[in-house]
Design an enzyme around this catalytic site. Sequence first.
Site, PDB file in Angstrom:
ATOM      1  N   GLY A  26     103.242 -18.684  -3.111  1.00  0.00           N
ATOM      2  CA  GLY A  26     103.859 -18.019  -1.968  1.00  0.00           C
ATOM      3  C   GLY A  26     102.867 -17.138  -1.236  1.00  0.00           C
ATOM      4  N   GLY A  28     102.938 -14.119   2.192  1.00  0.00           N
ATOM      5  CA  GLY A  28     103.698 -13.404   3.217  1.00  0.00           C
ATOM      6  C   GLY A  28     102.901 -12.230   3.739  1.00  0.00           C
ATOM      7  CB  VAL A  33     103.528 -14.932  -5.031  1.00  0.00           C
ATOM      8  CG1 VAL A  33     104.156 -14.921  -6.426  1.00  0.00           C
ATOM      9  CG2 VAL A  33     104.114 -13.792  -4.200  1.00  0.00           C
ATOM     10  CE  LYS A  47     105.076  -8.522  -3.188  1.00  0.00           C
ATOM     11  NZ  LYS A  47     106.331  -7.787  -3.013  1.00  0.00           N
ATOM     12  CG  ASP A 147     111.511  -9.309   4.280  1.00  0.00           C
ATOM     13  OD1 ASP A 147     112.131  -9.835   5.237  1.00  0.00           O
ATOM     14  OD2 ASP A 147     110.393  -9.694   3.901  1.00  0.00           O
TER      15      ASP A 147
END
Length: 305
Positions: A26, A28, A33, A47, A147
């Site tokens: 992942g 963002g 991640v 993370k 979020d």
Amino acid sequence: MMDIKIFSEEELKKMTKNYCEKRRIGKGYFGEVYKGITQDNQQVAVKRFVRNGEEHDKQDFADEITSQARIQHENLVRLVGCCLHTDVPMLVLEFIPRGSLYDVLHGNGRHTHDLPLPTRVDIAVGCAEALACMHSNIGHKSVVHGDVKSGNILLGNNLEPKVSDFGSSKLMSVAKSDNWSVMADKSYIDPAYIKTGRFTEKSDVYSFGVVLLELITRKKALYDDRKSLPLSFAKYYKDDYARRNMYDQDMLSSADDALRPRYMECLDRMANIAIRCLKEDIDERPTMAEALEELKQLSASLNVT
């Protein structure tokens, strides 16, 4: 620190094979991640925050660790540990195998999955449970997520939801200050926050309303060449035919004929909850606890034989 393991930088590198690209699961605003394997063979998600050209406030990171460690719920991703020895903050979280709700609803290839209506309602209930827990947080200051979106709702092996990414969550006292800003997905962000600069629990409620619409329509928050799902749905809401035409027709057509009237009633009730979550006036929105109770009733009505 409340059962939180402190990892060294070397341990994190070993877990992730030095942040190998193949291990990245992942990415963002807040960072990347990676899938990791601990020394005792536990799968975790590491993370790794990125600077984005600005210094990280160590107090913000301390708040995040404290928030995640303190609030424990079966529908929240569990914080396993952290690393305090790196220039950029690092968190180690439980690994959730099925990817995100966004992937399952809208992705292509291996992630997409048939989701019957009872499963969708259960996902909504689990998410609402997690957010209501964060908002109540009895004995401590209330925490907002900041979020909420389908990409931050992860699914376990049995499609049980786990709300993730406290990257933008802050203690409510910080959220109420003038200089607190939310780096959230603009497709889900509360218009009241944009107008006032104040992010509250009701802002999470708004974002949850968008997720409810995704669950009942299987449309993205921005769909068909950047149409806004909340705006389109609100426009058609009072027209029964137009509203029902926006529901996920594949899900309805795959249901048994005998179940379809009950499914349609359930979708109408979910739509009503969503529309109230999306109200412009935050005082007209339900709390997460109120939305949760209504969704639990819906789940019970679907399971009646």
